[in-house]
Design an enzyme around this catalytic site. Sequence first.
Site, PDB file in Angstrom:
ATOM      1  N   SER A 127      61.658  62.417  31.004  1.00  0.00           N
ATOM      2  CA  SER A 127      62.425  61.298  31.537  1.00  0.00           C
ATOM      3  C   SER A 127      61.692  60.000  31.213  1.00  0.00           C
ATOM      4  O   SER A 127      60.533  59.833  31.588  1.00  0.00           O
ATOM      5  CB  SER A 127      62.564  61.485  33.058  1.00  0.00           C
ATOM      6  OG  SER A 127      63.146  60.355  33.653  1.00  0.00           O
ATOM      7  N   LYS A 178      65.665  62.083  28.423  1.00  0.00           N
ATOM      8  CA  LYS A 178      66.521  61.357  29.377  1.00  0.00           C
ATOM      9  C   LYS A 178      66.087  59.905  29.402  1.00  0.00           C
ATOM     10  O   LYS A 178      64.889  59.608  29.520  1.00  0.00           O
ATOM     11  CB  LYS A 178      66.371  62.012  30.754  1.00  0.00           C
ATOM     12  CG  LYS A 178      66.958  61.250  31.915  1.00  0.00           C
ATOM     13  CD  LYS A 178      67.009  62.147  33.145  1.00  0.00           C
ATOM     14  CE  LYS A 178      66.302  61.530  34.336  1.00  0.00           C
ATOM     15  NZ  LYS A 178      66.387  62.396  35.532  1.00  0.00           N
ATOM     16  N   LYS A 227      66.499  56.169  31.170  1.00  0.00           N
ATOM     17  CA  LYS A 227      66.975  55.404  32.327  1.00  0.00           C
ATOM     18  C   LYS A 227      67.794  54.215  31.827  1.00  0.00           C
ATOM     19  O   LYS A 227      67.397  53.538  30.866  1.00  0.00           O
ATOM     20  CB  LYS A 227      65.785  54.902  33.153  1.00  0.00           C
ATOM     21  CG  LYS A 227      64.979  56.014  33.802  1.00  0.00           C
ATOM     22  CD  LYS A 227      65.737  56.682  34.941  1.00  0.00           C
ATOM     23  CE  LYS A 227      64.880  57.759  35.592  1.00  0.00           C
ATOM     24  NZ  LYS A 227      65.541  58.379  36.744  1.00  0.00           N
ATOM     25  N   ASP A 250      70.304  58.320  32.706  1.00  0.00           N
ATOM     26  CA  ASP A 250      70.237  58.381  34.176  1.00  0.00           C
ATOM     27  C   ASP A 250      70.297  56.949  34.723  1.00  0.00           C
ATOM     28  O   ASP A 250      69.425  56.132  34.431  1.00  0.00           O
ATOM     29  CB  ASP A 250      68.934  59.051  34.622  1.00  0.00           C
ATOM     30  CG  ASP A 250      68.859  59.285  36.134  1.00  0.00           C
ATOM     31  OD1 ASP A 250      69.813  58.890  36.855  1.00  0.00           O
ATOM     32  OD2 ASP A 250      67.854  59.858  36.604  1.00  0.00           O
ATOM     33  N   GLU A 254      73.676  60.909  34.342  1.00  0.00           N
ATOM     34  CA  GLU A 254      73.229  61.293  35.682  1.00  0.00           C
ATOM     35  C   GLU A 254      73.450  60.144  36.663  1.00  0.00           C
ATOM     36  O   GLU A 254      73.103  58.990  36.380  1.00  0.00           O
ATOM     37  CB  GLU A 254      71.740  61.646  35.582  1.00  0.00           C
ATOM     38  CG  GLU A 254      71.104  62.153  36.867  1.00  0.00           C
ATOM     39  CD  GLU A 254      69.667  62.644  36.621  1.00  0.00           C
ATOM     40  OE1 GLU A 254      69.338  62.994  35.476  1.00  0.00           O
ATOM     41  OE2 GLU A 254      68.887  62.661  37.583  1.00  0.00           O
ATOM     42  N   ASP A 296      72.549  63.770  40.997  1.00  0.00           N
ATOM     43  CA  ASP A 296      71.170  63.895  41.477  1.00  0.00           C
ATOM     44  C   ASP A 296      71.174  63.466  42.952  1.00  0.00           C
ATOM     45  O   ASP A 296      71.394  64.305  43.854  1.00  0.00           O
ATOM     46  CB  ASP A 296      70.262  63.018  40.595  1.00  0.00           C
ATOM     47  CG  ASP A 296      68.797  62.948  41.037  1.00  0.00           C
ATOM     48  OD1 ASP A 296      68.454  63.524  42.079  1.00  0.00           O
ATOM     49  OD2 ASP A 296      67.983  62.300  40.347  1.00  0.00           O
ATOM     50  N   LYS A 315      66.666  69.316  42.617  1.00  0.00           N
ATOM     51  CA  LYS A 315      65.266  69.044  42.963  1.00  0.00           C
ATOM     52  C   LYS A 315      65.039  69.723  44.308  1.00  0.00           C
ATOM     53  O   LYS A 315      65.694  69.350  45.288  1.00  0.00           O
ATOM     54  CB  LYS A 315      65.017  67.538  43.101  1.00  0.00           C
ATOM     55  CG  LYS A 315      65.223  66.746  41.818  1.00  0.00           C
ATOM     56  CD  LYS A 315      64.987  65.259  42.032  1.00  0.00           C
ATOM     57  CE  LYS A 315      65.227  64.484  40.752  1.00  0.00           C
ATOM     58  NZ  LYS A 315      65.096  63.022  40.938  1.00  0.00           N
ATOM     59  N   GLY A 323      62.810  66.247  38.465  1.00  0.00           N
ATOM     60  CA  GLY A 323      61.403  66.037  38.798  1.00  0.00           C
ATOM     61  C   GLY A 323      61.229  64.790  39.639  1.00  0.00           C
ATOM     62  O   GLY A 323      62.097  63.909  39.663  1.00  0.00           O
TER      63      GLY A 323
HETATM   64  O1  OSB Z   1      66.190  59.941  39.095  1.00  0.00           O
HETATM   65  O2  OSB Z   1      65.476  61.759  38.291  1.00  0.00           O
HETATM   66  C1  OSB Z   1      65.248  60.684  38.838  1.00  0.00           C
HETATM   67  C2  OSB Z   1      61.475  60.167  39.187  1.00  0.00           C
HETATM   68  C3  OSB Z   1      61.395  59.696  40.466  1.00  0.00           C
HETATM   69  C4  OSB Z   1      62.560  59.503  41.176  1.00  0.00           C
HETATM   70  C5  OSB Z   1      63.800  59.803  40.607  1.00  0.00           C
HETATM   71  C6  OSB Z   1      63.871  60.293  39.311  1.00  0.00           C
HETATM   72  C7  OSB Z   1      62.693  60.446  38.579  1.00  0.00           C
HETATM   73  C8  OSB Z   1      62.643  60.870  37.189  1.00  0.00           C
HETATM   74  C9  OSB Z   1      61.331  61.407  36.657  1.00  0.00           C
HETATM   75  O3  OSB Z   1      63.576  60.760  36.425  1.00  0.00           O
HETATM   76  C10 OSB Z   1      61.345  62.871  36.456  1.00  0.00           C
HETATM   77  C11 OSB Z   1      59.956  63.447  36.221  1.00  0.00           C
HETATM   78  O4  OSB Z   1      59.492  63.399  35.077  1.00  0.00           O
HETATM   79  O5  OSB Z   1      59.323  63.931  37.185  1.00  0.00           O
HETATM   80 MG    MG Z   2      67.944  61.081  38.557  1.00  0.00          MG
END
Ligand code: OSB
Ligand code: MG
Length: 367
Positions: free
Chosen positions: A135, A161, A163, A188, A213, A238, A262, A290
Amino acid sequence: MRIERATLREIPLRLKEFFEISSGGFQDRRVVLLKLEGDGLEGWSECVAESDPSYAYETTDTAWHVLTDFILPKVVGREANGPEDILSPVRWIRGHEMAKAAVEMAGWDMAARADGVSLSKKLGGARASVPVGVSVGLKPTDEALHEQVAGFIDDGYARVKIKIKPGRDVEMLAGLRNRFPAMDFMADANSAYVLDDVSRLKELDALGLTMIEQPLHYDDLLQHARLQAQLGTAICLDESIRSDEDAELALEIASCRVINIKPGRVGGLGVSRRIHDRMRAAGLPVWCGGMHESGIGRAHNVALASLPGFTLPGDISASRRYWDRDIVSPEFEVSNGEMAVPTGPGIGVEIDIERIEALTTREATFG
Ligand code: OSB
Ligand code: MG
């Protein structure tokens, strides 16, 4: 299983880089670790709450409060009928899934160790390794984004992924797609859009993303259903899925075609497995998200992701994507887009207790 003792600790861990999402960013993690003991066994887990309430309403401090004032005093000293029964005395507590999940997940580790099997096996895992992605946070420039994405593709990640937020979306992703035509990309938004943005979001359909996402409000299943009906790209939820009941409703009204599970967000591994089973029965894929976990939370995630319905790459990246040094050994690694599922008893990694004790900023014990 008898829970005789609990030790809750907080340690600071600094991510290798600042991580920005649509609602803000951070680099320093306040990691809460739980150790349960009983029947001569240990069970470990990590509470994934973040320091501020931007992703979820829980924070490091609310989780610490709910765990120390309400949950741990009630579960320690009690005989539990397996990991899914540990939280029975505190079912009356509403919400606070991340705090609850920490206890349940440590219980699963303990139960797997009691059986002498890996957590993966205990959960019904079917795979020796799992496909994993990475991510990537928002970057100030396309150049910085391209450079990091190119590095992760070289590292062999099976999916990347990205952001996004209004102003950093279609053009930015089109640039990436242009440069890496065959890569598995997804986006995302962490709730950065509203339904009125539908025409903008429909422009994403031309980019061949595997999914988008959480485009809309963190709590809204109805608007996601309205959006999904107009979007070619699959929506993955999510933040909106915090229980199996949420997943049931999302399926019923077609709010999404994919769920990012998660375990912390839904209250533990038991609920995670129920959501997995529900989606599998509906013929829809799930993957494991994650929360920038240390090796302890990561070990739980890898075990969960070994269940058969986790067919899409998870946000389960190598230890070195996050930390200069992890608190478990061996550290988690990625090769050819896969991460090996530990085979030792329980979470199957060795915990660096000396380093954890040296880093501990606060500690609470029960029993
Ligand atoms: O939206 O998935 C998310 C990390 C912290 C809070 C929300 C998210 C995330 C990540 C990182 O996208 C995922 C990872 O590499 O742990
Ligand atoms: Mg997310």
